[in-house]
Write a protein that holds these residues in place. Structure first.
Motif, PDB file in Angstrom:
ATOM      1  N   GLY A  43     -13.570  97.109  37.985  1.00 13.76           N
ATOM      2  CA  GLY A  43     -12.397  97.693  37.351  1.00 13.76           C
ATOM      3  C   GLY A  43     -12.672  98.241  35.974  1.00 13.76           C
ATOM      4  N   ASP A  44     -13.943  98.591  35.698  1.00 16.03           N
ATOM      5  CA  ASP A  44     -14.328  99.157  34.395  1.00 16.03           C
ATOM      6  C   ASP A  44     -13.973  98.236  33.239  1.00 16.03           C
ATOM      7  N   GLN A  45     -14.043  96.948  33.477  1.00 15.80           N
ATOM      8  CA  GLN A  45     -13.825  95.978  32.407  1.00 15.80           C
ATOM      9  C   GLN A  45     -15.187  95.567  31.853  1.00 15.80           C
ATOM     10  N   LEU A  46     -15.289  95.548  30.543  1.00 13.88           N
ATOM     11  CA  LEU A  46     -16.573  95.302  29.888  1.00 13.88           C
ATOM     12  C   LEU A  46     -16.438  94.193  28.857  1.00 13.88           C
ATOM     13  N   LEU A  47     -17.281  93.187  28.982  1.00 10.34           N
ATOM     14  CA  LEU A  47     -17.336  92.094  28.015  1.00 10.34           C
ATOM     15  C   LEU A  47     -18.455  92.364  27.020  1.00 10.34           C
ATOM     16  N   HIS A  48     -18.118  92.336  25.739  1.00 10.01           N
ATOM     17  CA  HIS A  48     -19.115  92.492  24.671  1.00 10.01           C
ATOM     18  C   HIS A  48     -19.261  91.169  23.933  1.00 10.01           C
ATOM     19  N   VAL A  49     -20.511  90.717  23.801  1.00 11.22           N
ATOM     20  CA  VAL A  49     -20.803  89.462  23.101  1.00 11.22           C
ATOM     21  C   VAL A  49     -21.902  89.706  22.080  1.00 11.22           C
TER      22      VAL A  49
ATOM     23  N   ASP B 259     -21.179  78.596  29.766  1.00  8.35           N
ATOM     24  CA  ASP B 259     -20.271  78.380  28.645  1.00  8.35           C
ATOM     25  C   ASP B 259     -20.782  79.103  27.407  1.00  8.35           C
ATOM     26  N   LEU B 260     -19.889  79.860  26.787  1.00  6.64           N
ATOM     27  CA  LEU B 260     -20.192  80.577  25.552  1.00  6.64           C
ATOM     28  C   LEU B 260     -19.544  79.841  24.389  1.00  6.64           C
ATOM     29  N   ARG B 261     -20.356  79.477  23.408  1.00 10.85           N
ATOM     30  CA  ARG B 261     -19.863  78.764  22.220  1.00 10.85           C
ATOM     31  C   ARG B 261     -20.308  79.493  20.956  1.00 10.85           C
ATOM     32  N   GLY B 262     -19.435  79.560  19.976  1.00 14.77           N
ATOM     33  CA  GLY B 262     -19.777  79.997  18.636  1.00 14.77           C
ATOM     34  C   GLY B 262     -20.247  81.416  18.432  1.00 14.77           C
ATOM     35  N   PRO B 263     -19.832  82.394  19.263  1.00 10.99           N
ATOM     36  CA  PRO B 263     -20.325  83.756  19.044  1.00 10.99           C
ATOM     37  C   PRO B 263     -19.644  84.408  17.841  1.00 10.99           C
ATOM     38  N   THR B 264     -20.328  85.372  17.274  1.00  8.18           N
ATOM     39  CA  THR B 264     -19.700  86.206  16.246  1.00  8.18           C
ATOM     40  C   THR B 264     -18.652  87.117  16.865  1.00  8.18           C
ATOM     41  N   ALA B 265     -18.947  87.607  18.071  1.00 11.74           N
ATOM     42  CA  ALA B 265     -18.006  88.498  18.770  1.00 11.74           C
ATOM     43  C   ALA B 265     -17.958  88.145  20.240  1.00 11.74           C
ATOM     44  N   CYS B 266     -16.758  88.135  20.788  1.00  9.14           N
ATOM     45  CA  CYS B 266     -16.518  87.992  22.222  1.00  9.14           C
ATOM     46  C   CYS B 266     -15.236  88.760  22.489  1.00  9.14           C
ATOM     47  N   GLU B 267     -15.350  89.910  23.125  1.00  7.27           N
ATOM     48  CA  GLU B 267     -14.199  90.797  23.225  1.00  7.27           C
ATOM     49  C   GLU B 267     -14.323  91.707  24.432  1.00  7.27           C
ATOM     50  N   LEU B 268     -13.172  92.161  24.923  1.00  8.89           N
ATOM     51  CA  LEU B 268     -13.146  93.151  25.991  1.00  8.89           C
ATOM     52  C   LEU B 268     -13.224  94.534  25.376  1.00  8.89           C
TER      53      LEU B 268
ATOM     54  N   PRO C 279     -11.476  77.710  27.446  1.00 14.83           N
ATOM     55  CA  PRO C 279     -11.031  76.349  27.127  1.00 14.83           C
ATOM     56  C   PRO C 279     -10.607  76.198  25.675  1.00 14.83           C
ATOM     57  N   GLN C 280     -11.254  76.889  24.787  1.00 17.46           N
ATOM     58  CA  GLN C 280     -10.904  76.843  23.372  1.00 17.46           C
ATOM     59  C   GLN C 280      -9.575  77.535  23.098  1.00 17.46           C
ATOM     60  N   GLY C 281      -9.268  78.561  23.889  1.00 16.33           N
ATOM     61  CA  GLY C 281      -8.015  79.293  23.741  1.00 16.33           C
ATOM     62  C   GLY C 281      -8.104  80.601  22.998  1.00 16.33           C
ATOM     63  N   ARG C 282      -9.207  80.843  22.279  1.00 16.37           N
ATOM     64  CA  ARG C 282      -9.289  82.036  21.430  1.00 16.37           C
ATOM     65  C   ARG C 282      -9.522  83.316  22.230  1.00 16.37           C
ATOM     66  N   PHE C 283      -9.941  83.178  23.484  1.00 19.48           N
ATOM     67  CA  PHE C 283     -10.201  84.345  24.333  1.00 19.48           C
ATOM     68  C   PHE C 283      -9.346  84.300  25.590  1.00 19.48           C
ATOM     69  N   ALA C 284      -8.274  83.519  25.540  1.00 15.33           N
ATOM     70  CA  ALA C 284      -7.500  83.219  26.748  1.00 15.33           C
ATOM     71  C   ALA C 284      -6.894  84.457  27.394  1.00 15.33           C
ATOM     72  N   GLU C 285      -6.303  85.336  26.616  1.00 19.01           N
ATOM     73  CA  GLU C 285      -5.638  86.510  27.178  1.00 19.01           C
ATOM     74  C   GLU C 285      -6.632  87.421  27.892  1.00 19.01           C
ATOM     75  N   SER C 286      -7.772  87.659  27.253  1.00 21.43           N
ATOM     76  CA  SER C 286      -8.777  88.521  27.859  1.00 21.43           C
ATOM     77  C   SER C 286      -9.446  87.844  29.049  1.00 21.43           C
TER      78      SER C 286
END
Length: 267
Positions: free
Chosen positions: A60-66, A100-109, A28-35
């Motif tokens: 599909g061997d997709q991994l979310l790191h938070v 819902d995830l808010r304010g993490p230092t890292a959120c990435e595939l 919803p914020q848009g910063r992680f939209a593509e992933s």
């Protein structure tokens, strides 16, 4: 910053809520939209923690790191989803719940190689079944650094934060400035076993409590159930000596100078 028990508890809750289900993901914020679009519609396989890191496997061997950092929150709610409130970096949604995830230092595939690199550089996590405490002991016994600094070094021990650091040293009568190389192996093993039990309790009850059962009558009803953490200037629960504080590697130390006497070295 959340300590390791918080991330393990979160992983367990995510598994209980979403494991084995196809989920919808969005940013919803848009910063992680593509992933988030890459994960949308995939099966939520399993979540796990490694120290202060959350790792979520999708099909599909997709991994979310938070990494939550100081301010991150990953809140799970049962029932139909409601419009997002605030800056939601990631929403994970099923037919019966959403998170819902808010304010993490890292959120990435991440790729499996990136996960492997993280696990290789982290020290053993007392909450993981694959933890090898010998790795931590080998680092500690060779180091001149204070044990109070080594316990907070995530490459030595993963998941231990300021609260567990202060409390475990008190429970084992060790001054935080004692050099790592001055520890005996038996002292380290006792601390490790204690951390395994205390952090597992933290996962189970959702908070850190370190006061032994035989000392609970010394704790007032509204007191934090700890011995020294954030109790500077107050009397030690066991001996009455004033709890002291200082700064080490940018973080506050807390200790009792009588129960945790300064290390004098060999004469």
């Amino acid at each position: 910053m959340p300590e390791g028990h918080t991330l393990r508890r979160l992983a367990d809750q995510l598994n209980a809520t979403f494991s084995g289900q196809e989920v919808q993901t969005s940013s919803p914020q848009g910063r992680f939209a593509e992933s988030a679009a890459l994960l949308d519609g995939a099966q939520f396989v399993a979540a796990e923690s490694a120290g202060k890191h959350l790792l979520v496997d999708f099909e599909g061997d997709q991994l979310l790191h938070v990494h939550l950092g100081l301010y991150g929150k990953f809140l799970i709610k049962r029932g139909a989803s409601t419009p997002p409130v605030g800056q939601v970096r990631l929403r994970v949604e099923s037919e019966t719940a959403f998170a819902d995830l808010r304010g993490p230092t890292a959120c990435e595939l991440w790729t499996p190689a990136e996960e492997a690199a993280l696990l290789a550089r982290l020290g053993p996590d007392p909450l993981r079944e694959d933890a090898d405490p010998t790795r931590a002991w080998e680092r500690i016994r060779r180091s001149k650094a204070p044990i109070g600094a080594l316990l907070m070094d995530q490459s030595v021990l993963a998941g231990v934060g300021n609260v567990y650091r202060a409390e475990i040293l008190f429970r084992h009568n060790l001054h935080p400035l004692r050099p790592g190389q001055a520890l005996r192996r038996a002292q380290f093993v006792a601390m490790w076993d204690d951390l395994v039990a205390l952090m597992a309790d933290g996962v189970r009850i959702g908070r850190i409590e370190t006061v032994r059962a035989e000392h609970l009558d010394l704790v007032r009803a509204r007191d934090r159930r700890s011995y020294v953490y954030r109790r500077q200037g107050e009397p030690c629960r066991l001996c009455g000596t004033e709890i002291r504080t200082d700064v080490l590697v940018g973080r506050n130390l807390f200790w009792c100078p009588r129960c945790q006497p300064a290390y004098r070295g060999r004469t």
